[in-house]
Design a protein around this motif. Structure first.
Motif, mmCIF file in Angstrom:
data_model
loop_
_atom_site.group_PDB
_atom_site.id
_atom_site.type_symbol
_atom_site.label_atom_id
_atom_site.label_comp_id
_atom_site.label_asym_id
_atom_site.label_seq_id
_atom_site.Cartn_x
_atom_site.Cartn_y
_atom_site.Cartn_z
ATOM 1 N N ALA A 163 -30.728 1.252 -14.310
ATOM 2 C CA ALA A 163 -30.070 1.656 -13.064
ATOM 3 C C ALA A 163 -29.681 0.425 -12.257
ATOM 4 C CB ALA A 163 -31.008 2.552 -12.260
ATOM 5 N N GLY A 164 -28.820 0.640 -11.278
ATOM 6 C CA GLY A 164 -28.434 -0.435 -10.369
ATOM 7 C C GLY A 164 -26.947 -0.683 -10.316
ATOM 8 N N TYR A 169 -25.822 -5.378 -13.158
ATOM 9 C CA TYR A 169 -24.917 -5.936 -14.153
ATOM 10 C C TYR A 169 -23.800 -6.811 -13.585
ATOM 11 C CZ TYR A 169 -27.141 -2.524 -17.229
ATOM 12 O OH TYR A 169 -28.058 -1.811 -17.958
ATOM 13 N N GLY A 170 -23.681 -6.900 -12.271
ATOM 14 C CA GLY A 170 -22.517 -7.581 -11.730
ATOM 15 C C GLY A 170 -22.762 -8.675 -10.714
ATOM 16 N N ILE A 171 -24.012 -9.099 -10.528
ATOM 17 C CA ILE A 171 -24.306 -10.157 -9.562
ATOM 18 C C ILE A 171 -25.238 -11.170 -10.216
ATOM 19 C CG2 ILE A 171 -25.326 -10.707 -7.308
ATOM 20 C CD1 ILE A 171 -24.572 -7.910 -6.371
ATOM 21 N N ALA A 237 -14.200 -10.233 -14.906
ATOM 22 C CA ALA A 237 -15.440 -10.626 -14.229
ATOM 23 C C ALA A 237 -16.600 -9.718 -14.603
ATOM 24 C CB ALA A 237 -15.226 -10.615 -12.719
ATOM 25 N N VAL A 238 -16.355 -8.411 -14.639
ATOM 26 C CA VAL A 238 -17.452 -7.477 -14.924
ATOM 27 C C VAL A 238 -17.990 -7.686 -16.327
ATOM 28 C CG1 VAL A 238 -16.806 -5.712 -13.249
ATOM 29 C CG2 VAL A 238 -15.768 -5.669 -15.510
ATOM 30 N N ASP A 239 -17.114 -7.941 -17.282
ATOM 31 C CA ASP A 239 -17.565 -8.167 -18.658
ATOM 32 C C ASP A 239 -18.335 -9.482 -18.778
ATOM 33 O OD1 ASP A 239 -16.457 -5.806 -19.519
ATOM 34 O OD2 ASP A 239 -14.582 -6.713 -20.198
ATOM 35 N N THR A 246 -27.047 -9.369 -20.073
ATOM 36 C CA THR A 246 -27.636 -8.489 -21.088
ATOM 37 C C THR A 246 -27.621 -9.042 -22.498
ATOM 38 O OG1 THR A 246 -25.519 -7.346 -21.446
ATOM 39 C CG2 THR A 246 -26.966 -6.470 -19.720
ATOM 40 N N ALA A 247 -26.998 -10.195 -22.723
ATOM 41 C CA ALA A 247 -26.888 -10.729 -24.088
ATOM 42 C C ALA A 247 -28.274 -10.886 -24.723
ATOM 43 C CB ALA A 247 -26.169 -12.071 -24.067
#
Length: 419
Positions: A163-164, A169-171, A237-239, A246-247
């Motif tokens: 969650a979040g 995932y973006g900061i 940017a998101v990718d 997460t890699a």
């Protein structure tokens, strides 16, 4: 990636207050009767009240005030643009400098975690009505918390493993550690909200719910239509941020990284690249730095890491043979200005697009794919808020919109007699 590099990437960049410095800062508060700082918070976190509590050594009361009004108080304490909101409204601006409201909020939530305070509760007797939230980003988490506090049974569906949303995932974690996000989410879970992860929601999944909230955010890539956009080494940017977070194996950002954009997301991408080992990182923005929407303190931090910032230029073409080798830029206002920079990675932090939600929910959308939902109402039992509605704003504004939508959902359920 060495352990040293990984530690730099995850270590929080700015230290918080100690007990002593928090008390000293709270003592500077003028205890304004009209509390312009509280009026300046979109989510209604009520800085005046929680600062007063800190000042009189009631730290638990401060944490309770923050959590009751903003369930994501820990995350917002790190990423809110305070300088444009509550701190800008602070009455001390006319005397010397504003109260450091963000750091005081951070202090209160850190104390909450340290002493395992219980600051939120939900009714033991649940109502029969069931609500669903699609997406586990800020707007959905805020909406779910409000519904749970009102006694409703809530389930959040999330297609990712955690969650979040953008918080997870973006900061960049040096600005917002995952432990802070997880602690915020634990408050939502503590209210009895259920989560279903790795779940791609279909319309049939929503049939048994009395009210449904859509808070899926903006996760579609928004890449310019220029030559070379298909080359390896081109990221949205998101990718880029998501892959770095997460890699499973060490993430290699490249040696020479260019980030296009002028917002906080652009800075996060540049900082991520630098902290993960890139040798040369530059931010390229088409307008002036004064016009950039990003927080100036974040730009200062980027500069302190040796990240260059070039303004007035926009990407014109990407060069390479299968992979990025260089990028051509031209002047945004002066078309005769030209610039070519070598690179093996280019990240476009130029906004995201909405994914199609009409296959899941019977909602109306704009020509850009945003859901039309005035005051959170999208039609019938469907509600929506956050980036999927406003096109992408701040986390605290997503929290505010999620709370408003929850209020409309509660009114809808009560009017329908579903209790």
């Amino acid at each position: 990636m060495s352990k040293v590099v990984k530690a730099k990437y995850t270590a929080e960049a700015v230290a918080g207050f100690t007990h002593r410095t928090a008390m000293e800062e709270a003592a500077r508060c003028l205890l304004c009767h009209d509390a312009p700082c509280s009026q300046g918070c979109p989510a209604g976190t009520d800085p005046a009240k929680f600062i007063r509590s800190i000042r009189f050594r009631n730290v638990k009361g401060a944490a309770e005030t923050i959590r009751e009004n903003n369930v994501l108080g820990g995350s917002c304490a790190r990423v809110c643009p305070y300088d444009r909101l509550c701190e800008e409204a602070c009455s001390r601006c006319g005397i010397d400098k504003p109260i450091q409201i963000g750091k005081l909020q951070r202090y209160a939530i850190e104390q909450e975690k340290l002493f395992k305070m219980k600051t939120l509760t939900a009714p033991a007797d649940k109502k029969k009505a069931k609500a669903a939230c699609i997406g586990a980003g800020p707007a959905s988490l805020a909406c779910a918390a409000e519904l749970a506090k009102a006694g409703y049974k809530v389930t959040i569906f999330e297609r990712e493993a955690k969650a979040g949303g953008v918080l997870t995932y973006g900061i960049v974690p040096s600005r917002l550690p995952q432990s802070v996000v997880d602690h915020d989410i634990a408050q939502v879970k503590g209210l009895g909200v259920k989560f279903e992860f790795n779940k791609e929601v279909k319309a049939a999944d929503l049939e048994d719910y009395d009210a449904v909230f859509v808070g899926t955010g903006l996760w579609g890539a928004n890449l310019p239509q220029i030559d070379g956009i298909e080359l390896k080494g081109v990221y949205s940017a998101v990718d880029f941020l998501k892959e770095a977070r997460t890699a499973k194996k060490d993430f290699d950002p490249g040696k020479k990284v260019l980030v296009v954009g002028g917002g906080d997301v652009a800075v996060d991408c540049a900082v991520t690249a630098k902290l993960l080992g890139a040798e040369d990182v530059k931010i390229i923005y088409r307008r002036t730095l004064e016009e950039a929407p990003g927080n100036i303190n974040e730009f200062h931090y980027a500069l302190s890491l040796g990240i260059g910032i070039t303004t007035g230029m926009a990407p014109a073409a990407i060069k390479g043979d299968g992979a990025v080798k260089a990028v051509d830029f031209e002047g945004f206002r002066d078309k005769e200005a030209k610039l070519t920079l070598s690179a093996d990675t280019i990240v476009f932090a130029t906004g995201q697009t909405a994914e199609d939600m009409t296959q899941i929910a019977p909602v109306k959308v704009t020509d850009k794919g945003m859901i039309k939902a005035p005051k959170g109402k999208a039609g019938g039992k469907f509600f929506a808020a956050g980036d999927i509605v406003n096109g992408g704003k701040t986390v605290v504004e997503a929290v505010a919109a999620g709370k408003e939508a929850a209020g409309e959902m509660i009114a809808y359920l009560e009017k329908k007699g579903v209790k």
